[in-house]
Design a protein around this motif. Structure first.
Motif, mmCIF file in Angstrom:
data_model
loop_
_atom_site.group_PDB
_atom_site.id
_atom_site.type_symbol
_atom_site.label_atom_id
_atom_site.label_comp_id
_atom_site.label_asym_id
_atom_site.label_seq_id
_atom_site.Cartn_x
_atom_site.Cartn_y
_atom_site.Cartn_z
ATOM 1 N N GLU A 133 -12.464 -14.954 99.904
ATOM 2 C CA GLU A 133 -12.836 -14.450 98.578
ATOM 3 C C GLU A 133 -13.546 -15.530 97.771
ATOM 4 O OE1 GLU A 133 -9.637 -11.322 96.936
ATOM 5 O OE2 GLU A 133 -8.734 -13.206 97.613
ATOM 6 N N ARG A 134 -13.036 -16.752 97.852
ATOM 7 C CA ARG A 134 -13.639 -17.853 97.091
ATOM 8 C C ARG A 134 -15.055 -18.153 97.585
ATOM 9 N NH1 ARG A 134 -8.182 -19.533 97.093
ATOM 10 N NH2 ARG A 134 -8.394 -20.845 98.947
ATOM 11 N N THR A 135 -15.239 -18.128 98.887
ATOM 12 C CA THR A 135 -16.566 -18.400 99.444
ATOM 13 C C THR A 135 -17.574 -17.351 98.995
ATOM 14 O OG1 THR A 135 -15.603 -19.473 101.391
ATOM 15 C CG2 THR A 135 -17.871 -18.693 101.581
ATOM 16 N N THR A 136 -17.185 -16.089 99.073
ATOM 17 C CA THR A 136 -18.068 -15.000 98.648
ATOM 18 C C THR A 136 -18.428 -15.141 97.175
ATOM 19 O OG1 THR A 136 -17.112 -13.503 100.290
ATOM 20 C CG2 THR A 136 -18.281 -12.492 98.445
ATOM 21 N N ARG A 137 -17.446 -15.461 96.355
ATOM 22 C CA ARG A 137 -17.693 -15.597 94.918
ATOM 23 C C ARG A 137 -18.578 -16.812 94.620
ATOM 24 N NH1 ARG A 137 -15.368 -13.536 90.226
ATOM 25 N NH2 ARG A 137 -16.566 -14.355 88.474
ATOM 26 N N CYS A 138 -18.388 -17.905 95.355
ATOM 27 C CA CYS A 138 -19.219 -19.095 95.153
ATOM 28 C C CYS A 138 -20.690 -18.775 95.398
ATOM 29 C CB CYS A 138 -18.775 -20.223 96.085
ATOM 30 S SG CYS A 138 -17.369 -21.169 95.479
ATOM 31 N N VAL A 139 -20.965 -18.004 96.433
ATOM 32 C CA VAL A 139 -22.339 -17.613 96.738
ATOM 33 C C VAL A 139 -22.918 -16.790 95.585
ATOM 34 C CG1 VAL A 139 -23.790 -16.227 98.268
ATOM 35 C CG2 VAL A 139 -22.012 -17.706 99.238
ATOM 36 N N ALA A 140 -22.131 -15.840 95.088
ATOM 37 C CA ALA A 140 -22.594 -15.002 93.978
ATOM 38 C C ALA A 140 -22.826 -15.827 92.714
ATOM 39 C CB ALA A 140 -21.572 -13.899 93.711
ATOM 40 N N ASP A 141 -21.913 -16.763 92.422
ATOM 41 C CA ASP A 141 -22.056 -17.610 91.235
ATOM 42 C C ASP A 141 -23.279 -18.514 91.352
ATOM 43 O OD1 ASP A 141 -19.864 -16.530 89.975
ATOM 44 O OD2 ASP A 141 -18.483 -18.132 90.545
ATOM 45 N N ALA A 142 -23.549 -19.024 92.556
ATOM 46 C CA ALA A 142 -24.710 -19.890 92.769
ATOM 47 C C ALA A 142 -26.009 -19.123 92.521
ATOM 48 C CB ALA A 142 -24.692 -20.460 94.182
ATOM 49 N N ILE A 199 -17.061 -24.535 87.774
ATOM 50 C CA ILE A 199 -15.754 -23.945 87.483
ATOM 51 C C ILE A 199 -15.806 -22.424 87.519
ATOM 52 C CG2 ILE A 199 -16.000 -23.833 84.956
ATOM 53 C CD1 ILE A 199 -13.092 -24.799 84.769
ATOM 54 N N GLY A 200 -16.744 -21.881 88.287
ATOM 55 C CA GLY A 200 -16.721 -20.445 88.537
ATOM 56 C C GLY A 200 -15.435 -20.073 89.256
ATOM 57 N N THR A 201 -15.096 -18.802 89.229
ATOM 58 C CA THR A 201 -13.834 -18.363 89.833
ATOM 59 C C THR A 201 -13.749 -18.719 91.317
ATOM 60 O OG1 THR A 201 -13.825 -16.520 88.270
ATOM 61 C CG2 THR A 201 -12.280 -16.387 90.091
ATOM 62 N N GLY A 202 -14.898 -18.768 91.997
ATOM 63 C CA GLY A 202 -14.886 -19.149 93.405
ATOM 64 C C GLY A 202 -14.678 -20.629 93.634
#
Length: 276
Positions: A133-142, A199-202
């Motif tokens: 979940e964190r990896t997916t969110r990091c990509v979206a935040d980037a 400091i995004g959720t991911g």
């Protein structure tokens, strides 16, 4: 009110202090695209019984926006808050955090659990539970961070105010909707983009496993129209030893904006019980 820019671990940080410093302290931490300005109506109600401190978090408002995304990471922001409280000689405060600010408050509580009197979390999450979940969110935040830098702040705000999370704000007066928009437009693209990266959720650690160790009182506030965070709060309450979950009807994610008087009055009543 006393407003000043303080050097906090090398970052020029905008801070406001309201009311009598002899009263119990409460520290207010805003959400993504927010600033100290978001709390005006909350402050007016709380300062009669509390010493209220608000701060523009790194990359937001009148606080500096460093070029290194690593400086925005959770561990850095926790230490910034720790230094700020030390410099202001504030001991055992209540922390009140909204959304991103709630995540910072949670991180601080997990790190310095013996140094706060309580925690109030508005529409907040302890983070994502799994690495996937964190990896997916990091990509979206980037991707969103790149969008901010490439398209500029106005186009980003046009997009951001239309996401489902904020649909309930369409019921606000035109004046209030404009005030929210103007606060967002004052932000720096670099600060918002690096905030997402750092400091995004991911990007942040998960604090779910820490919740069972929080012995201090915790108030969870969610809006009835924010189903995602209503469910998160229910799950948090199940794990927290000393928590109360309150739902404010006909409100979405930003309750302090949509129902400011009800929000602040609820907190004021809760703090009276904590004080006893």
């Amino acid at each position: 009110m006393k407003a000043e820019v303080m050097d906090i671990r090398g970052i020029q940080t905008y801070v406001e202090r309201h009311g009598d410093e002899q009263l119990p302290a409460i520290v207010l931490l805003h959400g993504f695209t927010g600033s100290t300005d978001t709390w005006r109506e909350t402050i007016d109600i709380l300062l009669t019984q509390h010493y209220v401190i608000t701060v523009d978090l790194i990359g937001h408002g009148r606080t500096a926006s460093p070029t290194e995304p690593e400086r925005y990471q959770m561990n850095e922001q926790i230490e910034d808050l720790h230094q700020l409280l030390a410099d202001l000689h504030i001991e055992q405060p209540i922390l009140l955090g909204y959304s991103m600010g709630g995540r910072v408050a949670l991180g601080y509580a997990a790190t310095y659990s013996d140094q706060i009197a309580g925690l109030i979390l508005e529409s907040s999450s302890p983070g994502l539970g799994t690495e996937a979940e964190r990896t997916t969110r990091c990509v979206a935040d980037a991707k969103l961070a790149e969008r901010i830098e490439n398209e500029g702040i106005e186009k980003f705000v046009d997009f951001w105010q239309e996401i489902p999370l904020f649909h309930s704000q369409k019921k606000l007066s035109d004046e209030k909707q404009l005030a929210v928009r103007l606060e967002r437009l004052k932000q720096q693209p670099l600060g918002l983009a690096n905030s997402l990266r750092g400091i995004g959720t991911g990007s942040q650690p998960s604090y779910w496993d820490e919740l069972t160790h929080f012995e201090f009182p915790v108030l969870l506030i969610t809006g009835s129209e924010d189903e995602k965070f209503e469910n998160i709060a229910r799950e948090m309450k199940r794990l927290l030893p000393n928590a109360l979950h309150e739902t404010i009807k006909d409100a979405g994610h930003a309750i302090h904006v949509e129902k400011p008087r009800q929000f602040a009055t609820m907190i004021k009543s809760y703090l009276k019980t904590v004080g006893k």
